[in-house]
Design a protein around this motif. Sequence first.
Motif, PDB file in Angstrom:
ATOM      1  N   LYS A  33      44.573 -19.971  22.384  1.00 25.21           N
ATOM      2  CA  LYS A  33      45.960 -19.585  22.641  1.00 25.21           C
ATOM      3  C   LYS A  33      46.656 -19.144  21.350  1.00 25.21           C
ATOM      4  N   ARG A  34      47.530 -18.164  21.479  1.00 30.59           N
ATOM      5  CA  ARG A  34      48.357 -17.696  20.359  1.00 30.59           C
ATOM      6  C   ARG A  34      49.689 -18.442  20.430  1.00 30.59           C
ATOM      7  N   LEU A  35      49.912 -19.309  19.457  1.00 28.80           N
ATOM      8  CA  LEU A  35      51.025 -20.242  19.525  1.00 28.80           C
ATOM      9  C   LEU A  35      52.063 -19.985  18.436  1.00 28.80           C
ATOM     10  N   LYS A  36      53.308 -19.899  18.847  1.00 33.33           N
ATOM     11  CA  LYS A  36      54.427 -19.940  17.917  1.00 33.33           C
ATOM     12  C   LYS A  36      54.888 -21.393  17.878  1.00 33.33           C
ATOM     13  N   VAL A  37      54.636 -22.079  16.772  1.00 26.36           N
ATOM     14  CA  VAL A  37      54.956 -23.497  16.646  1.00 26.36           C
ATOM     15  C   VAL A  37      56.287 -23.644  15.909  1.00 26.36           C
ATOM     16  N   LEU A  38      57.264 -24.231  16.588  1.00 32.17           N
ATOM     17  CA  LEU A  38      58.579 -24.476  15.997  1.00 32.17           C
ATOM     18  C   LEU A  38      58.734 -25.967  15.731  1.00 32.17           C
ATOM     19  N   ILE A  39      59.061 -26.321  14.505  1.00 30.97           N
ATOM     20  CA  ILE A  39      59.195 -27.717  14.111  1.00 30.97           C
ATOM     21  C   ILE A  39      60.653 -27.996  13.783  1.00 30.97           C
ATOM     22  N   SER A  40      61.231 -28.970  14.489  1.00 33.88           N
ATOM     23  CA  SER A  40      62.614 -29.360  14.241  1.00 33.88           C
ATOM     24  C   SER A  40      62.617 -30.589  13.328  1.00 33.88           C
ATOM     25  N   GLN A  81      64.386 -13.153  19.509  1.00 36.07           N
ATOM     26  CA  GLN A  81      63.833 -12.026  18.755  1.00 36.07           C
ATOM     27  C   GLN A  81      62.310 -11.931  18.832  1.00 36.07           C
ATOM     28  N   ILE A  82      61.664 -12.855  19.497  1.00 33.36           N
ATOM     29  CA  ILE A  82      60.207 -12.926  19.467  1.00 33.36           C
ATOM     30  C   ILE A  82      59.567 -11.747  20.210  1.00 33.36           C
ATOM     31  N   ASP A  83      58.421 -11.309  19.733  1.00 30.75           N
ATOM     32  CA  ASP A  83      57.646 -10.270  20.401  1.00 30.75           C
ATOM     33  C   ASP A  83      56.840 -10.923  21.515  1.00 30.75           C
ATOM     34  N   VAL A  84      57.185 -10.626  22.752  1.00 28.04           N
ATOM     35  CA  VAL A  84      56.557 -11.319  23.878  1.00 28.04           C
ATOM     36  C   VAL A  84      55.080 -10.980  24.026  1.00 28.04           C
ATOM     37  N   ASP A  85      54.627  -9.906  23.412  1.00 33.22           N
ATOM     38  CA  ASP A  85      53.223  -9.529  23.510  1.00 33.22           C
ATOM     39  C   ASP A  85      52.359 -10.164  22.420  1.00 33.22           C
ATOM     40  N   SER A  86      52.978 -10.873  21.486  1.00 34.68           N
ATOM     41  CA  SER A  86      52.234 -11.424  20.354  1.00 34.68           C
ATOM     42  C   SER A  86      51.884 -12.899  20.516  1.00 34.68           C
ATOM     43  N   TYR A  87      52.462 -13.557  21.513  1.00 29.92           N
ATOM     44  CA  TYR A  87      52.243 -14.994  21.669  1.00 29.92           C
ATOM     45  C   TYR A  87      52.013 -15.340  23.139  1.00 29.92           C
ATOM     46  N   ASP A  88      51.255 -16.416  23.332  1.00 37.36           N
ATOM     47  CA  ASP A  88      51.046 -16.945  24.678  1.00 37.36           C
ATOM     48  C   ASP A  88      51.996 -18.090  24.989  1.00 37.36           C
ATOM     49  N   ALA A  89      52.418 -18.806  23.949  1.00 36.62           N
ATOM     50  CA  ALA A  89      53.295 -19.954  24.175  1.00 36.62           C
ATOM     51  C   ALA A  89      54.111 -20.246  22.923  1.00 36.62           C
ATOM     52  N   ILE A  90      55.279 -20.835  23.150  1.00 33.59           N
ATOM     53  CA  ILE A  90      56.083 -21.398  22.073  1.00 33.59           C
ATOM     54  C   ILE A  90      55.976 -22.913  22.186  1.00 33.59           C
ATOM     55  N   VAL A  91      55.496 -23.549  21.125  1.00 35.57           N
ATOM     56  CA  VAL A  91      55.306 -24.995  21.105  1.00 35.57           C
ATOM     57  C   VAL A  91      56.436 -25.615  20.305  1.00 35.57           C
ATOM     58  N   CYS A  92      57.203 -26.487  20.938  1.00 36.22           N
ATOM     59  CA  CYS A  92      58.352 -27.124  20.301  1.00 36.22           C
ATOM     60  C   CYS A  92      57.954 -28.513  19.815  1.00 36.22           C
ATOM     61  N   CYS A  93      57.928 -28.698  18.505  1.00 39.87           N
ATOM     62  CA  CYS A  93      57.693 -30.017  17.917  1.00 39.87           C
ATOM     63  C   CYS A  93      59.057 -30.651  17.720  1.00 39.87           C
ATOM     64  N   SER A  94      59.470 -31.450  18.700  1.00 46.54           N
ATOM     65  CA  SER A  94      60.876 -31.852  18.753  1.00 46.54           C
ATOM     66  C   SER A  94      61.100 -32.787  19.915  1.00 46.54           C
ATOM     67  N   ALA A 114      60.030 -11.894  29.678  1.00 46.94           N
ATOM     68  CA  ALA A 114      59.808 -12.813  28.565  1.00 46.94           C
ATOM     69  C   ALA A 114      59.573 -14.232  29.059  1.00 46.94           C
ATOM     70  N   LEU A 115      60.360 -14.689  30.014  1.00 47.22           N
ATOM     71  CA  LEU A 115      60.225 -16.042  30.539  1.00 47.22           C
ATOM     72  C   LEU A 115      58.937 -16.226  31.325  1.00 47.22           C
ATOM     73  N   GLU A 116      58.414 -15.135  31.868  1.00 43.28           N
ATOM     74  CA  GLU A 116      57.134 -15.210  32.570  1.00 43.28           C
ATOM     75  C   GLU A 116      55.960 -15.173  31.589  1.00 43.28           C
ATOM     76  N   LYS A 117      56.028 -14.338  30.578  1.00 47.22           N
ATOM     77  CA  LYS A 117      54.881 -14.120  29.704  1.00 47.22           C
ATOM     78  C   LYS A 117      54.679 -15.236  28.683  1.00 47.22           C
ATOM     79  N   ILE A 118      55.769 -15.801  28.162  1.00 51.40           N
ATOM     80  CA  ILE A 118      55.643 -16.814  27.122  1.00 51.40           C
ATOM     81  C   ILE A 118      55.892 -18.198  27.712  1.00 51.40           C
ATOM     82  N   ALA A 119      54.853 -19.022  27.689  1.00 53.97           N
ATOM     83  CA  ALA A 119      54.989 -20.395  28.174  1.00 53.97           C
ATOM     84  C   ALA A 119      55.696 -21.240  27.115  1.00 53.97           C
ATOM     85  N   VAL A 120      56.330 -22.300  27.566  1.00 53.22           N
ATOM     86  CA  VAL A 120      56.997 -23.233  26.663  1.00 53.22           C
ATOM     87  C   VAL A 120      56.313 -24.590  26.785  1.00 53.22           C
TER      88      VAL A 120
END
Length: 497
Positions: free
Chosen positions: A127-134, A178-191, A212-218
């Motif tokens: 999976k291509r993950l955008k990992v956000l850490i709070s 602002q995220i590119d919806v074609d570049s990631y499969d999911a946004i992972v929230c460390c929070s 966007a809400l369909e393509k990128i899982a949270v």
Amino acid sequence: MADTDTDTDTARVTDFTASSDAVGQSDSPLLDNDMTLVPEEDVSLTLGSDSLLILDTKTTHAIALYNVLDATCSPQGLRITYAKPASKEDVAVAYLDYSVEAREQPKVEGWVGRLLSLAYGEAQRHKRLKVLISPASGKGTIKSLYTRYAEPILTAARCHIDQEVTQYSGHAREIAAQIDVDSYDAIVCCSGDGLPYEVFNGLAQKPNARQALEKIAVAMIPGGSGNAMAWNLCGTGSVSVAALAIVKGLRTPFDLVSVTQGNTRTLSFLSQSFGIVAEADLGTDDIRWMGAHRFTYGFLKRLLRNTVWPCEVAVKTEIADKQAIKDHYRAYAARGPSLKRESNDLAALGDDSEEGLPPLRYGTVQDKLPPDWEVIPGEQMGNFYAGKMAIMTKDTNFFPASLPHDGLMDLVTIDGTVSRLTSLQMMTSVASGEFFDMPDVHVRKVSAYRLSPRDKEGYISIDGERVPFEPLQAEVHKGLGTVLSKSGHLYEVDGPK
């Protein structure tokens, strides 16, 4: 055979057809003569329906296929990477290593392919993950916990990781917008649950919000006080186990709720509350260091001081009877996973090429109340709680009949005039699973509602976030969002008894 890099025997494919005693699955359709690999004379690796069975002259043990992260066959040898239990609550990366002769490599690669197919099933690999850490979540330790416990699991599974630490409140919303919806499969929230709330609403700001809400899982790696998303979708509050659940997570259509106040429209994924639950949650922000215990403290404190929060309430009720709600839950559960949106979902959401969010079927809180809505008594409201997930925090299965993708919210209302003893019994009954059936607990499945407080000040919570103390209206959008879940179907909690 060992969890080391020192094995030198040649791995080879055997024509042995594993017996039922060897794998414990006498009628498994997955077993054939390609399922067993013999890496050395007295060792065999056999693929069962749910585990990799390792047999040698000294020991017999199994690795759950769910725990298998990766497997590769190269000139350097065969390596199986898996998540091994490291403590009661955590897993850690471990390896099995064997050497492979060049002439045997194609056969071993075929076995590896079967292993990975069984290990991942319908789950997406790499999976291509955008990992956000709070960094401010919970007790402020999530960044180090992610680095120590989660990142090794994601890396071992060959996920593609783009990591970013949020710098201020609302930063995650800006990143998601602002995220590119074609570049990631999911946004992972460390929070905690605040970051997913921001992410869903950031995606909602995009011109192509529905797409966007369909393509990128949270998804969530738990790092806050409640961590409801992790408990519901992954069944854990452990950082490492949640990371494994994300690796193996199934893309699951997920209902989101539009909430309007004045001219403002926001998305909710978890809950909306008014009354004692909102007071106990938002009124204890100054003691977040207590973790989940702050909710109990806040509840007891307010129970002794005030029990009634008057309001006006109207609801679009779809199922009102508790037994009918149980039947609805069981019928949904019996259908099994549905990993794709249904045609009626898509019709209700509209064309995803259109701009923004789907239209509101019932208008906003400023519009005239629809004539077919039910007005329910609110003069003595003690608790108004609408949920789209079952668990609000560990051991609080407040909405046991809640479902990810049924197009309905579960609404609980409780009269504020019930005795304090009854209120205390309600609080303890949530963990025991008896709350749903208590006579003073009123439960409805609704598709929309409107709530108007009568007092001038107080607390209203959306997904644990404080919003203005003014009238609001909410409606469900079936399948608007996407999450990663362990089952692809139900929350990781027992349904109503």
